[in-house]
Design a protein around this motif. Structure first.
Motif, mmCIF file in Angstrom:
data_model
loop_
_atom_site.group_PDB
_atom_site.id
_atom_site.type_symbol
_atom_site.label_atom_id
_atom_site.label_comp_id
_atom_site.label_asym_id
_atom_site.label_seq_id
_atom_site.Cartn_x
_atom_site.Cartn_y
_atom_site.Cartn_z
ATOM 1 N N ILE B 60 0.819 -1.289 0.187
ATOM 2 C CA ILE B 60 -0.056 -0.156 0.018
ATOM 3 C C ILE B 60 0.882 1.163 -0.112
ATOM 4 C CG2 ILE B 60 -1.595 1.098 1.221
ATOM 5 C CD1 ILE B 60 -2.928 -1.523 2.310
ATOM 6 N N GLN B 61 1.841 1.187 1.007
ATOM 7 C CA GLN B 61 2.617 2.534 1.164
ATOM 8 C C GLN B 61 3.436 2.810 -0.203
ATOM 9 O OE1 GLN B 61 3.071 5.093 3.143
ATOM 10 N NE2 GLN B 61 1.986 4.518 4.793
ATOM 11 N N GLU B 62 4.048 1.835 -0.694
ATOM 12 C CA GLU B 62 5.128 2.045 -1.763
ATOM 13 C C GLU B 62 4.496 2.020 -3.207
ATOM 14 O OE1 GLU B 62 8.088 2.827 -1.476
ATOM 15 O OE2 GLU B 62 7.595 2.853 0.703
ATOM 16 N N LEU B 63 3.404 1.322 -3.515
ATOM 17 C CA LEU B 63 2.841 0.961 -4.697
ATOM 18 C C LEU B 63 1.572 1.736 -4.906
ATOM 19 C CD1 LEU B 63 3.625 -2.643 -5.467
ATOM 20 C CD2 LEU B 63 4.937 -0.749 -6.564
ATOM 21 N N ARG B 64 0.488 1.177 -4.089
ATOM 22 C CA ARG B 64 -0.696 1.836 -4.607
ATOM 23 C C ARG B 64 -1.164 3.210 -4.160
ATOM 24 N NH1 ARG B 64 -4.165 -3.705 -3.493
ATOM 25 N NH2 ARG B 64 -2.760 -4.975 -4.847
ATOM 26 N N LEU B 65 -0.708 3.591 -2.856
ATOM 27 C CA LEU B 65 -1.032 5.038 -2.573
ATOM 28 C C LEU B 65 -0.313 5.902 -3.589
ATOM 29 C CD1 LEU B 65 -2.666 5.879 -0.119
ATOM 30 C CD2 LEU B 65 -0.916 6.170 1.309
ATOM 31 N N PRO B 66 0.962 5.743 -3.809
ATOM 32 C CA PRO B 66 1.453 6.849 -4.785
ATOM 33 C C PRO B 66 0.663 6.883 -5.964
ATOM 34 C CG PRO B 66 3.078 5.039 -4.420
ATOM 35 C CD PRO B 66 1.811 5.058 -3.490
ATOM 36 N N ARG B 67 0.311 5.703 -6.409
ATOM 37 C CA ARG B 67 -0.504 5.537 -7.600
ATOM 38 C C ARG B 67 -1.823 6.300 -7.780
ATOM 39 N NH1 ARG B 67 -1.153 0.496 -11.498
ATOM 40 N NH2 ARG B 67 -2.603 1.481 -13.156
ATOM 41 N N ALA B 68 -2.547 6.014 -6.561
ATOM 42 C CA ALA B 68 -3.718 6.732 -6.363
ATOM 43 C C ALA B 68 -3.799 8.270 -6.324
ATOM 44 C CB ALA B 68 -4.663 6.330 -5.164
ATOM 45 N N VAL B 69 -2.558 8.593 -5.461
ATOM 46 C CA VAL B 69 -2.516 10.100 -5.393
ATOM 47 C C VAL B 69 -2.005 10.775 -6.688
ATOM 48 C CG1 VAL B 69 -0.927 11.978 -3.896
ATOM 49 C CG2 VAL B 69 -1.950 9.861 -2.966
ATOM 50 N N SER B 70 -1.194 9.962 -7.306
ATOM 51 C CA SER B 70 -0.543 10.679 -8.697
ATOM 52 C C SER B 70 -1.844 10.870 -9.671
ATOM 53 C CB SER B 70 0.196 9.651 -9.390
ATOM 54 O OG SER B 70 1.468 9.593 -8.611
ATOM 55 N N ALA B 71 -2.829 9.616 -9.505
ATOM 56 C CA ALA B 71 -3.980 9.808 -10.523
ATOM 57 C C ALA B 71 -4.900 10.935 -10.131
ATOM 58 C CB ALA B 71 -4.889 8.840 -10.276
ATOM 59 N N VAL B 72 -5.055 11.366 -8.922
ATOM 60 C CA VAL B 72 -5.544 12.580 -8.493
ATOM 61 C C VAL B 72 -5.132 13.730 -9.026
ATOM 62 C CG1 VAL B 72 -6.710 13.993 -6.859
ATOM 63 C CG2 VAL B 72 -6.474 11.688 -6.530
ATOM 64 N N PHE B 73 -3.632 13.916 -8.795
ATOM 65 C CA PHE B 73 -3.178 15.200 -9.329
ATOM 66 C C PHE B 73 -3.135 15.274 -10.833
ATOM 67 C CE2 PHE B 73 -0.805 14.975 -5.325
ATOM 68 C CZ PHE B 73 -0.967 16.385 -5.000
ATOM 69 N N VAL B 74 -2.890 13.893 -11.678
ATOM 70 C CA VAL B 74 -2.754 14.209 -13.102
ATOM 71 C C VAL B 74 -4.389 14.516 -13.565
ATOM 72 C CG1 VAL B 74 -2.837 12.635 -15.074
ATOM 73 C CG2 VAL B 74 -1.097 12.353 -13.403
ATOM 74 N N GLY B 75 -5.304 14.171 -12.981
ATOM 75 C CA GLY B 75 -6.581 14.454 -13.471
ATOM 76 C C GLY B 75 -6.956 15.852 -13.117
ATOM 77 N N ALA B 76 -6.560 16.446 -12.061
ATOM 78 C CA ALA B 76 -6.822 17.645 -11.607
ATOM 79 C C ALA B 76 -6.112 18.651 -12.388
ATOM 80 C CB ALA B 76 -6.227 17.933 -9.891
ATOM 81 N N PHE B 77 -4.761 18.290 -12.617
ATOM 82 C CA PHE B 77 -4.003 19.236 -13.580
ATOM 83 C C PHE B 77 -4.489 19.246 -14.914
ATOM 84 C CE2 PHE B 77 0.344 18.618 -11.187
ATOM 85 C CZ PHE B 77 -0.268 18.865 -10.182
ATOM 86 N N LEU B 78 -4.940 18.172 -15.521
ATOM 87 C CA LEU B 78 -5.446 18.350 -17.051
ATOM 88 C C LEU B 78 -6.648 18.961 -17.090
ATOM 89 C CD1 LEU B 78 -4.421 14.825 -18.159
ATOM 90 C CD2 LEU B 78 -3.549 16.957 -18.797
ATOM 91 N N ALA B 79 -7.420 18.833 -16.035
ATOM 92 C CA ALA B 79 -8.714 19.545 -15.809
ATOM 93 C C ALA B 79 -8.753 20.939 -15.899
ATOM 94 C CB ALA B 79 -9.743 18.818 -14.778
ATOM 95 N N VAL B 80 -7.820 21.373 -14.986
ATOM 96 C CA VAL B 80 -7.657 22.923 -14.838
ATOM 97 C C VAL B 80 -6.929 23.571 -16.096
ATOM 98 C CG1 VAL B 80 -6.388 24.704 -13.613
ATOM 99 C CG2 VAL B 80 -7.454 22.807 -12.426
ATOM 100 N N SER B 81 -5.909 22.710 -16.585
ATOM 101 C CA SER B 81 -5.444 23.329 -17.843
ATOM 102 C C SER B 81 -6.714 23.434 -19.046
ATOM 103 C CB SER B 81 -4.552 22.399 -18.616
ATOM 104 O OG SER B 81 -3.421 21.980 -17.522
ATOM 105 N N GLY B 82 -7.196 22.512 -19.232
ATOM 106 C CA GLY B 82 -8.620 22.630 -19.945
ATOM 107 C C GLY B 82 -9.433 23.626 -19.662
ATOM 108 N N ALA B 83 -9.835 24.026 -18.464
ATOM 109 C CA ALA B 83 -10.760 25.138 -17.962
ATOM 110 C C ALA B 83 -10.174 26.307 -18.360
ATOM 111 C CB ALA B 83 -11.068 24.962 -16.700
ATOM 112 N N LEU B 84 -8.941 26.411 -18.283
ATOM 113 C CA LEU B 84 -8.176 27.746 -18.655
ATOM 114 C C LEU B 84 -8.060 28.024 -20.054
ATOM 115 C CD1 LEU B 84 -4.938 27.638 -15.980
ATOM 116 C CD2 LEU B 84 -7.127 28.974 -15.920
#
Lengths: 340, 339
Positions: B60-84
Motif C-alpha cells: 500500500i505504502q510503496e505502490l498503491r498509495l502513490p499511484r492513487a495520489v498521482s491519479a488525483v493530481f494528473v486528473g486535476a492538472f489536466l482538468a484545470v489546464s482545459g478550463a483555462l
C-alpha cells in the motif's frame, strides 16, 4: 470552348506522361536501393531474368511486391480523397481524418483477434479475407460518422469534427484490443496501424489489385457526377442529378478504396488529403482530369516515401505512414491556414 | 437547459464537499483493488498505523498509495489546464489532448532520452514543459494566423496536424534509438510507473500551477466574457493570458511527464463543471480539480479491472468516456450551424 478542352486534354496527357516517367525512374531507384544495394544495370538484368539467384530473391520476393503495393495503395488513397472532398464539398476531408482508416484498422485487429485460432493468420485465405474485413470496418465507420454528423443534412465542418472524435474512439478501442492479443498477433496488428507495407508479399498485391482495377475506373466513370455534386446540392439537383443516390454510391466507392488500401498498407494519414489539392492546382476543378492525375501522384508519393523510409535510417525501417505524415502535414497546415 | 446552475454559494459548497468525500472513497477503492484485494480497513491501518513488517502495508505504502495520489493530481492538472484554455480562447474544444500538447511533451521527452540519456528527473519535467509549450504555440499560431481566425474546427484540425507531425518525428527517433517502449507508454498514458518521486514532482508543480490558476480565476471569468469587455473593465488581458499559459504549461507538462497522454480529461471536465456549477471561474477551477481527480482515479480502477491481470492504459479509458462527449460538443455549439 473546344479549343480549351483540347488544350486541357493535351495537358492531361502531358502530365500523365511526365508522372509515368517519374514513377518509372523512382521505380528503378527504389528497386536498387536498400540494405542490399543492387546497381541499376543489374536491376534491369535481373528483371530480364539474367541476374544472380541472390539478386532475384531480393528483387522478386521482397522489393517488387512492396513497391507495387505502395503504388496501388497510394493511388487508392488519393482517389478516395478526391471523391470524399468532392462529395462533402469539403477540402479538408480525407479517409484518415474522417476515421475511416481507423475503422478499417480496428476491423483488421478484431478479425485477427477472433479468427486467429480458426485461420492461420499468414495463410493465403486470411490475406484475401483481410481486405473484406477492412472494407466492412470502413463501411461501418463511414455509416457511424455520417449518422452522427447528420442533423437535417450533413454540414462539412460538423463532418470533420465528428470524424476526429470517432477516430479517437476507435483508437481507444484499438489500444484495448491490441493489449488483449498475444504478442505475435499484436506485432502483426501494429503493422497496419502505423501505416506500414514492408511486410509485403505477392499475395497482398493480388488481393488488392482487383479492387483497384474495379474501383478507380468506377470513380473515373462517375467524374461528371462529382463535378456536379461539387457545385453544391441545390445546383446539382436542378441539373437533374439525384443528389443523395449519387453521393451514396460515390461514398461507397471512396470507402471501399480507403478500406482495402488500409488492409494492405495500414493507417497512412494525410495522403488522401494533400494529393487531390495538388492535382487540382495542376489540372483545375474537373474531376475527369483530377482523378487520373491524383492516382498517379498518390502512387508516386507513396513509393518515394516508402523508399525514404527504407533508406533514411537503414537498417532500421521507418513505417511509410510516418514519412508520408512528415512530408504532407506541413502542406496540410498551409491549406488549413488558407481555408475559410 | 441549465437546470443545474446553483446561484447560492451554499449549494456550491455542498457539491464540493460531496465530491471530496467521493474522491476520498475512490482513492480508498483504488488502493484496495489490485492483484490481491486488500480490505478497506487494512488500507486505513496501513496509512495511519503503518507497520513495516507487513507486506500488505508495504504494498500500500510503496505502490498503491502513490499511484492513487498521482491519479488525483494528473486528473486535476489536466482538468484545470482545459478550463483555462477554454476560458482564454472561448473555444469549447480547447483542451490539452485536442491541441497536441501531449504529443509535444512526448516529443520533447523522446528527444531528451535519445540525445541526453543521463537526464535527471527535473530535466525530464522541464523538457516536457518545453515540448508542451512548443505544441501549444504552434497550434495557436496556425489557428490565429489563418483566415477566419481561431474557430473550433481550425483548432481541432491544427491540433491533429501538429500532433501527427510531432508523433511521427518522435516515432522515427524512438525507432532509431530503440525507445519504442517509452514512447508507446507516453502515447497511451498509464499510471503503472508512478512512485513517491512522481508524487513529489506533482506536488511541487501543483503548488505553482494551481496557485497561479486560482489567483487569476476571477480575471478568467471576466476574460471568458470576451476580450473587449475585459479590456473595458480595465483588465490587463496580456498579463492574465501570460499567467494562464504559464499555469497550463506547468500543469500539463507535469501531468504528461508522470502519466503520459491521458486524453479528453481536459476537454470534458470543464464542461461538466460549468454545467453543474455555473460560469464563475472562482468556482470552476477548484471544482475542476476535484472532478478531474475523481475521473482519473476511477478510470484508473476501470483500467485495471477491464482486462485483469493486465493493465489497460488509462488514456484508453478516458478517451472512451470522452469521445461521446466530444461528439456531443461537435454536434452542438462547436460544430456550427448547418449552412
Amino acid at each position: 470552348m473546344n479549343k480549351v478542352e483540347g488544350q486541357k486534354r493535351k495537358k492531361l496527357w502531358f502530365m500523365i506522361g511526365l508522372l509515368l516517367s517519374l514513377i518509372l525512374v523512382m521505380f528503378f531507384i527504389s528497386l536498387s536501393t536498400g540494405v542490399i544495394q543492387i546497381a541499376p544495370g543489374d536491376v534491369i538484368k535481373t528483371l530480364l531474368n539474367q541476374g544472380s539467384d541472390r539478386q532475384e530473391l531480393v528483387l522478386f520476393e521482397f522489393r517488387l511486391p512492396g513497391i507495387l503495393l505502395a503504388l496501388l495503395i497510394g493511388a487508392g488513397l488519393a482517389v478516395s480523397g478526391v471523391i470524399l472532398q468532392g462529395i462533402t464539398q469539403n477540402e479538408l476531408a480525407d479517409p484518415g481524418i474522417l476515421g475511416i482508416n481507423t475503422g478499417a484498422g480496428l476491423a483488421v485487429v478484431l478479425f485477427l483477434y477472433f479468427f486467429k485460432n480458426s485461420l492461420d493468420a499468414t495463410s493465403s485465405l486470411s490475406i484475401y479475407l483481410m481486405p473484406v474485413a477492412a472494407l466492412a470496418g470502413a463501411i461501418v465507420a463511414a455509416l457511424i460518422i455520417y449518422a452522427l454528423a447528420w442533423k437535417k443534412g450533413v454540414n462539412p465542418i460538423r463532418l470533420v469534427l465528428v470524424g476526429i472524435g470517432v477516430n479517437a474512439g476507435f483508437a481507444a478501442f484499438l489500444t484495448i484490443f491490441q493489449l488483449k492479443m498475444d504478442p505475435q498477433d499484436f506485432r502483426q496488428a501494429t503493422v497496419w496501424l502505423s501505416g506500414d507495407i514492408w511486410n509485403a508479399s505477392w499475395s497482398f498485391v493480388f488481393a488488392l489489385l482487383p479492387w483497384m482495377l474495379v474501383l478507380i475506373p468506377i470513380a473515373l466513370f462517375k467524374a461528371y457526377s462529382l463535378n456536379v455534386l461539387n457545385l453544391g446540392d441545390d445546383v446539382a439537383s436542378s441539373l437533374g442529378t439525384t443528389v443523395e443516390g449519387e453521393r451514396r454510391l460515390l461514398l461507397l466507392v471512396a470507402v471501399a478504396l480507403a478500406g482495402t488500401s488500409v488492409a494492405a498498407g495500414g493507417g497512412i494519414a494525410f495522403l488522401g488529403l494533400v494529393i487531390p489539392h495538388i492535382a487540382r492546382k495542376i489540372m483545375g476543378p474537373l474531376h475527369q482530369y483530377i482523378i487520373p492525375i491524383s492516382a498517379l501522384l498518390g502512387a508516386l508519393l507513396l513509393m518515394v516515401s516508402d523508399t525514404i523510409g527504407k533508406n533514411l535510417l537503414a537498417p532500421t525501417e521507418i513505417p511509410v505512414g510516418i514519412i508520408v505524415s512528415i512530408l504532407s502535414a506541413p502542406y496540410f497546415v498551409y491549406l488549413l491556414m488558407k481555408a475559410k | 437547459m441549465r437546470l443545474f446552475i446553483h446561484h447560492s454559494n451554499t449549494s456550491k459548497i455542498i457539491i464540493n464537499i460531496v465530491t471530496i468525500v467521493a474522491l476520498i472513497f475512490s482513492i480508498g477503492l483504488s488502493v484496495s483493488y489490485g492483484t490481491t484485494d486488500i480490505a478497506l480497513g487494512t488500507v486505513w491501518q496501513a496509512v495511519f498505523h503503518f507497520d513495516a513488517d507487513l507486506t500488505t502495508h508495504q504494498v500500500i505504502q510503496e505502490l498503491r498509495l502513490p499511484r492513487a495520489v498521482s491519479a488525483v493530481f494528473v486528473g486535476a492538472f489536466l482538468a484545470v489546464s482545459g478550463a483555462l484554455m477554454q476560458g482564454m480562447t472561448r473555444n469549447p474544444l480547447a483542451s490539452p489532448s485536442i491541441m497536441g500538447v501531449t504529443d509535444g511533451a512526448a516529443f520533447a521527452l523522446v528527444m531528451m532520452l535519445a540525445f541526453f540519456p543521463a537526464i535527471s528527473g527535473v530535466g525530464m519535467i522541464s523538457s516536457s514543459f518545453v515540448g508542451a509549450g512548443l505544441a501549444v504555440a504552434l497550434v495557436f499560431t496556425i489557428g490565429s494566423f489563418s483566415s477566419g481566425g481561431l474557430t473550433p474546427v481550425k483548432l481541432a484540425l491544427a491540433g491533429v496536424a501538429i500532433g501527427t507531425m510531432l508523433r511521427s518525428i518522435s516515432s522515427i527517433i524512438s525507432l532509431h534509438f530503440n525507445l519504442e517502449k517509452e514512447m508507446g507508454f507516453w502515447l497511451a498514458g498509464g499510471l503503472d510507473g508512478t512512485s513517491w518521486t512522481s508524487v513529489k514532482v506533482l506536488v511541487f508543480s501543483g503548488i505553482a500551477g494551481l496557485l497561479i490558476a486560482l489567483s487569476i480565476s476571477k480575471s478568467m471569468t471576466v476574460l471568458s466574457l470576451g476580450e473587449d469587455i475585459a479590456t473595458g473593465l480595465g483588465q490587463n488581458n496580456l498579463m492574465i493570458k501570460f499567467l494562464g499559459i504559464l499555469s497550463i504549461l506547468i500543469l500539463t507538462g507535469a501531468a504528461v511527464s508522470v502519466a503520459g497522454a491521458v486524453g479528453f480529461v481536459g476537454l470534458i471536465v470543464p464542461h461538466i463543471t460549468r454545467f453543474i456549477i455555473g460560469n464563475d471561474y472562482r468556482w470552476i477551477i477548484p471544482t475542476s480539480i476535484l472532478f478531474g481527480g475523481l475521473l482519473v482515479v476511477l478510470s484508473d480502477v476501470v483500467a485495471r479491472l477491464i482486462n485483469a491481470p493486465f493493465e489497460t492504459p488509462v488514456g484508453a479509458i478516458t478517451s472512451l468516456i470522452g469521445v461521446p462527449f466530444f461528439l456531443y460538443l461537435a454536434r452542438g455549439s462547436g460544430g456550427g450551424k448547418n449552412e
